[in-house]
Design an enzyme around this catalytic site. Sequence first.
Site, PDB file in Angstrom:
ATOM      1  N   ASN A 292      -1.836  20.249  22.386  1.00  0.00           N
ATOM      2  CA  ASN A 292      -2.869  19.605  23.313  1.00  0.00           C
ATOM      3  C   ASN A 292      -2.523  18.402  24.311  1.00  0.00           C
ATOM      4  O   ASN A 292      -2.967  17.339  24.317  1.00  0.00           O
ATOM      5  CB  ASN A 292      -3.481  18.534  21.868  1.00  0.00           C
ATOM      6  N   CYS A 293      -1.389  18.741  24.783  1.00  0.00           N
ATOM      7  CA  CYS A 293      -1.733  17.871  26.853  1.00  0.00           C
ATOM      8  C   CYS A 293      -2.657  18.719  26.826  1.00  0.00           C
ATOM      9  O   CYS A 293      -2.317  19.765  27.795  1.00  0.00           O
ATOM     10  CB  CYS A 293       0.189  18.079  26.353  1.00  0.00           C
ATOM     11  N   LEU A 294      -3.420  18.312  28.093  1.00  0.00           N
ATOM     12  CA  LEU A 294      -4.572  18.609  28.119  1.00  0.00           C
ATOM     13  C   LEU A 294      -4.292  18.718  30.019  1.00  0.00           C
ATOM     14  O   LEU A 294      -3.792  17.769  30.446  1.00  0.00           O
ATOM     15  CB  LEU A 294      -5.949  18.429  28.356  1.00  0.00           C
TER      16      LEU A 294
END
Lengths: 115, 106, 130
Positions: free
Chosen positions: B104-106
């Site tokens: 979930n590292c955007l």
Amino acid sequence: MKHTLIHLNSSPYSSLACKEGLDFALVLATFEQPVDLCLSGAALAILTDNQNPTAEQGKNLHKLLDGLEFYDIENIFIEKHHSWLSNQPTWQGIQLLNEAEWQTMFSQYQQVFRF
Amino acid sequence: MTDNTVVLDEEGYLLNLQDWTPELANQLAQDVEVELTDAHWEIIYLLRDFYTEFEVSPAMRPLVKAVSKKLGAEKGRSIYLMTLFPGSPPKLAAKIAGLPKPANCL
Amino acid sequence: MQYTLLITGSPYQSKACHTALRFIRAALNKYPDSIKGVFFYEDAVLIGNQTAQPPRDEVNLTKAWQDIAEQHKIPLYLCIAAAVRRGIINESESRRYELEQHTLAEYFQLEGLGTLVDLMNTTNKIIQFR
């Protein structure tokens, strides 16, 4: 900004529920949303020390507890009456609530998600 | 080029975390044109410790906090990490440190 | 007043997707603009598997949700991390993992949990079905 409570009630090793609940908590924190955790039922097993799950049993979610401070997740609540927890070494960062406090806790958040 | 016997995934992350060695980190860094200095290595080892300790690859904010706590506030700034690991420091540093891609590292 | 629906219960082990469907129909019937989006997480992402074939004499849940999306222009998001680990793959993920097939059903889209945070901050309430 909404204050969120993530309520874990599932066994950490019986399903992905706790893992995916904690993942959501980390994402909320990463997006700078205030988030607290509370644990009940089978999820309390996360707290006991000296867990050493195999890969088949699942990720060691207990280890993540010490990392929560880096996500600014500072409040992890449980109900006081879980006395079996005091008979064994457990993670020390929890906050104990009595029954009345536990019940009013839920109404202090704009949203509560259960896993 | 990276040694062919070490298997990377489609995005260049190690498939088998046990395969990591400091030499491999140098190769992985060369592949993305980063020259590893002592300043890089202290972040790489901090990341590996973070993963060993908590079983999670940190995104930017927790990484900054962890660096700040372990290496001091001067280094615990995203701008400092950007100069070492340009683009997305959590992703690039995790790749070189042999950790899974931060989720979930955007 | 706009709501976001968060569905986490498996379409097979729970009635979460069914109950949410009844809720969204009732809500849209009365207030056509009351739902901004629907986010599927945990095992609920299995709703987006286009290769699943329900028996002909049972409700086709995936189709029922697609009908909602089509008729009311409501986005159906699946958490990308939860979906990919369960084999619900769109074309770009299929290329990324060098697979030969993709399994994501039409009208569903893969998004990060950040999209849920965004929905959370732009609607009045999130209702979880589990």
